[in-house]
Design an enzyme around this catalytic site. Structure first.
Site, short mmCIF file in Angstrom:
data_model
loop_
_atom_site.label_atom_id
_atom_site.label_comp_id
_atom_site.label_asym_id
_atom_site.label_seq_id
_atom_site.Cartn_x
_atom_site.Cartn_y
_atom_site.Cartn_z
N GLU A 42 -7.50 -3.66 8.11
CA GLU A 42 -7.24 -2.22 8.14
C GLU A 42 -8.38 -1.42 8.73
O GLU A 42 -8.15 -0.50 9.49
CB GLU A 42 -7.07 -1.71 6.69
CG GLU A 42 -5.76 -2.00 6.07
CD GLU A 42 -5.71 -1.41 4.67
OE1 GLU A 42 -6.47 -1.87 3.79
OE2 GLU A 42 -4.93 -0.49 4.45
N LYS A 95 -2.34 7.29 4.54
CA LYS A 95 -2.53 6.92 3.14
C LYS A 95 -1.20 6.73 2.44
O LYS A 95 -1.02 5.82 1.64
CB LYS A 95 -3.34 8.02 2.46
CG LYS A 95 -3.62 7.78 1.01
CD LYS A 95 -4.78 6.82 0.85
CE LYS A 95 -5.02 6.42 -0.58
NZ LYS A 95 -5.64 5.10 -0.63
N ARG A 144 -3.25 11.70 4.97
CA ARG A 144 -1.82 11.46 5.10
C ARG A 144 -1.39 11.26 6.55
O ARG A 144 -0.24 10.90 6.83
CB ARG A 144 -1.04 12.66 4.53
CG ARG A 144 -1.32 12.93 3.08
CD ARG A 144 -0.54 14.13 2.61
NE ARG A 144 0.88 13.88 2.69
CZ ARG A 144 1.59 13.26 1.76
NH1 ARG A 144 0.99 12.84 0.66
NH2 ARG A 144 2.87 13.06 1.91
C1 F6R Z 1 -3.98 -0.73 1.81
C2 F6R Z 1 -3.16 0.39 1.48
C3 F6R Z 1 -1.68 0.26 1.60
C4 F6R Z 1 -1.02 0.79 0.32
C5 F6R Z 1 0.51 0.75 0.48
C6 F6R Z 1 1.20 1.21 -0.78
O1 F6R Z 1 -5.33 -0.45 1.68
O2 F6R Z 1 -3.63 1.44 1.09
O3 F6R Z 1 -1.32 -1.05 1.85
O4 F6R Z 1 -1.42 0.00 -0.75
O5 F6R Z 1 0.89 1.57 1.54
O6 F6R Z 1 0.83 2.50 -1.13
P1 F6R Z 1 1.12 3.07 -2.57
O7 F6R Z 1 0.29 2.30 -3.55
O8 F6R Z 1 0.74 4.52 -2.52
O9 F6R Z 1 2.59 2.86 -2.83
#
Ligand code: F6R
Length: 624
Positions: free
Chosen positions: A505, A619, A27
């Site tokens: 990334e 994350k 996080r």
């Molecule tokens: C890319 C990644 C981010 C998430 C985005 C949305 O690898 O992890 O682009 O996909 O921050 O996150 P969620 O799906 O948790 O809303």
């Protein structure tokens, strides 16, 4: 973002807090710290700029006092650079009250100005520190010394001080607060940032996410916005911000703690890439048949009437989840349902197009992404019904959406999303097929053919993963390139975007995903001799056009790495090939994404990057 832990019980709190922080590091990981109260009611604290391992090492060298109550934090900086001073926990002037916080206090400058005038001294640049001084101020107005002198029980005083301080905050927060004078109670509060209480036997936990305490208990209560929890070793009481007592029943978490460990893989990302056959299987399990939609109705309570009557779908999501949404658009439209997709952060002005005729689908692995949650609120305010696709039980999204379809991918720890993406795509197919049958846009017999092919996908992903060795060799050849281009058409175009995002990334190199047909309208100018161009060229009605685009890139010096199947391999001329099994064109993204994830992984590995915790990222992005 940021991860919070809290513990109260009989064990040494620091050990449990640090262990929990390690699990929450995804996080945020630019600084961290823990604090506690010793049996002699002394407040102790240790913070570092850097990762939890550094904190652990420091504590091993210079042990903390052995309290049985404490709080911990791992930070993703918003206000104030990553440094020891800005690391949480933060204390008040007298080092009696200590706090950890996730979120943003929007009115912190106003509050700070006021507190400075009343003599408070600030030690950090953070918005969080104002909260702990504000609590100190409230304790003063509640005349604590008088209360202590009279021998009054201090718990209600502490609760009231925190409650009054919270009433003055604007913004988002999940916080845990300790007061040295009141060591038998931890207070936790939540407003627009996730917080969950773990219920143990003679011990209780606070965390941003269950993975921090799954080792100790699977019983959890997900706090709602506007709530305070008074957490003691043998009880937890819940209140709203007005101080009214609330009842909550715990849920049992099905994930176990080993699911959040590396299981022999070098990185979580690689482990999670390998878990994708299971992610698809679990997301499909029991959901495809019967085709009449009963399953959707029973599981997510989505009425057939609503599905029949909608005129379109609006998908909102961020990052990788947005790419899953783009795949979803092709799938829904293939079955005759007009679909738009927006970045949640760009949706605001378009929210007004939503009405009861549009089903809004919000896609989010964490269910806590602030941009997505705000977009959902705006869509609901415009009269839309919202269906959430998420991986996280109890997340804010599940409570704000009208309907929820879970992807059953298990915990995703690697910051770069992989298995959650495939689960999100699988969920889109499940919905699109059911919608098509219910809306009579497809004959059941034809839908059955899609389902039969879909059920083979987990095995075909396994076959694709078996090519890992070959993919790693191709990746090594290009690992030193500074630019990568990913091209594809139609339903694989979002996969080109996703391939580029993955490499950006975790390898910090420039990469672009482009619609292959658009290259000639400008971007082809960036191609130079030797530039790696990854082209998705599996069998499709667009294949001959993709072949033309590959030739155009080659003519300008590109080294083309083609993702092909055994049939298209015969047509495409490229420098290198990565072969995936053949499936229906509409299902092909579920296979073509695998080599791109592995390619990104092996490029990052060659460059010795920190794959599971890439720089500048977190994350779960709980700020807008
Ligand atoms: C890319 C990644 C981010 C998430 C985005 C949305 O690898 O992890 O682009 O996909 O921050 O996150 P969620 O799906 O948790 O809303």
């Amino acid at each position: 973002m940021c991860g919070i832990t809290g513990y109260i019980g009989k064990k040494i709190a620091t050990d449990i807090l640090v262990d929990g922080l390690k699990r929450l590091e995804y996080r945020g990981y630019d600084s961290c710290g823990v604090a506690g109260i010793s049996p002699k009611s002394e407040l102790y604290l240790k913070r570092v700029s850097g990762r939890v391992d550094a904190l652990d090492a420091l504590i091993a060298k210079d042990p903390l006092k052995k309290g049985v109550v404490g709080i911990g934090h791992t930070r993703w900086a918003t206000h104030g650079v990553p440094s020891e001073d800005n690391a949480h926990p933060h204390t008040d002037c007298n080092k009696q009250v200590v706090i950890v916080h996730n979120g943003i206090i929007e009115n912190y400058l106003d509050l700070k100005g006021r507190l400075l005038k009343t003599g408070h001294k600030f030690k950090s640049e953070t918005d969080t520190e104002v909260v702990v001084h504000l609590i100190e101020e409230k304790l003063k107005t509640l005349n604590v010394s008088g209360a202590a002198a009279r021998g009054a029980i201090l718990e209600p005083v502490f609760f009231e001080a925190v409650r009054r301080a919270i009433a003055e905050l604007q913004g988002s927060f999940a916080m845990a607060v300790l007061w040295a004078k009141c060591p038998n109670m931890l207070l936790a509060a939540r407003q627009h940032s996730p917080l969950v209480i773990g219920l143990g036997d003679g011990e209780n936990f606070i965390a941003s996410d269950v993975s921090a305490f799954l080792k100790y208990t699977k019983k959890a209560v997900f706090m709602n916005d506007g709530e305070i929890a008074a957490v003691k070793a043998d009880s937890v009481s819940y209140f709203n911000f007005q101080g009214k007592k609330l009842d909550h029943s715990p849920v049992t978490i099905q994930w176990d703690s080993t699911m959040a460990e590396k299981g022999g893989y070098k990185h979580f990302m690689l482990k999670e890439i390998h878990e994708q056959p299971e992610s698809v299987e679990n997301t499909l399990r029991g959901r495809l048949l019967p085709l009449n939609g009963d399953i959707l109705q029973q599981e997510i309570n989505l009425p057939s009437e609503l599905i029949k009557n909608i005129k379109g779908v609006q998908i909102i999501a961020c990052g990788t989840a947005y790419h899953a949404g783009l795949v979803g658009r092709y799938v829904f439209e293939n079955f005759g349902l007009p679909t738009s997709v927006d970045f949640a952060s760009e949706f605001s002005d378009r929210a007004k197009i939503v009405n009861k005729d549009i089903l809004v689908i919000a896609v989010s692995q964490s269910g806590e992404t602030a941009d997505t949650l705000y977009a959902v609120r705006e869509a609901k305010a415009s009269g839309g019904k919202v269906l959430a696709i998420t991986n996280t039980l109890g997340s804010t999204l599940t409570r704000e959406a009208d309907f929820v379809l879970y992807t059953h991918c298990g915990p995703e720890i690697g910051v770069a999303s992989t298995k959650a993406f495939i689960g999100q795509m699988a969920a889109m197919y499940v919905l699109a097929i059911h919608f098509a049958v219910i809306r009579k846009n497809i004959f059941e017999a034809d839908a059955r053919k899609y389902v039969d092919e879909f059920l083979k996908i987990p095995r075909l992903i396994e076959d694709t993963l078996a090519g890992e060795g070959a993919i790693s060799k191709v990746a090594e050849c290009f690992a030193q390139s500074e630019h990568f281009l990913f091209i594809a058409r139609h339903i694989n175009f979002p996969i080109a975007l996703e391939g580029a995002l993955k490499i950006k990334e975790i390898s910090y190199v420039h990469a672009e995903g482009y619609a292959a047909g658009e290259m000639k309208h400008g971007p082809i100018a960036i191609i130079y001799k030797g530039m790696p161009v990854l082209a998705i060229a599996t069998t499709s009605k667009m294949l001959s056009l993709v072949a033309n685009n590959i030739e155009e890139a080659k003519a300008r010096g590109a080294e083309v790495i083609a993702i092909v199947d055994e049939d298209s391999r015969k047509i495409i001329k490229a420098s290198k090939y990565i072969v995936v099994p053949k499936t229906l064109e509409i299902l092909s993204p579920l296979l073509t994404v695998i080599p791109l994830q592995l390619f990104a992984y092996f490029v990052a590995l060659s460059k010795k990057c920190d794959i599971d915790k890439p720089r500048n990222l977190a994350k779960s992005v709980t700020v807008r």
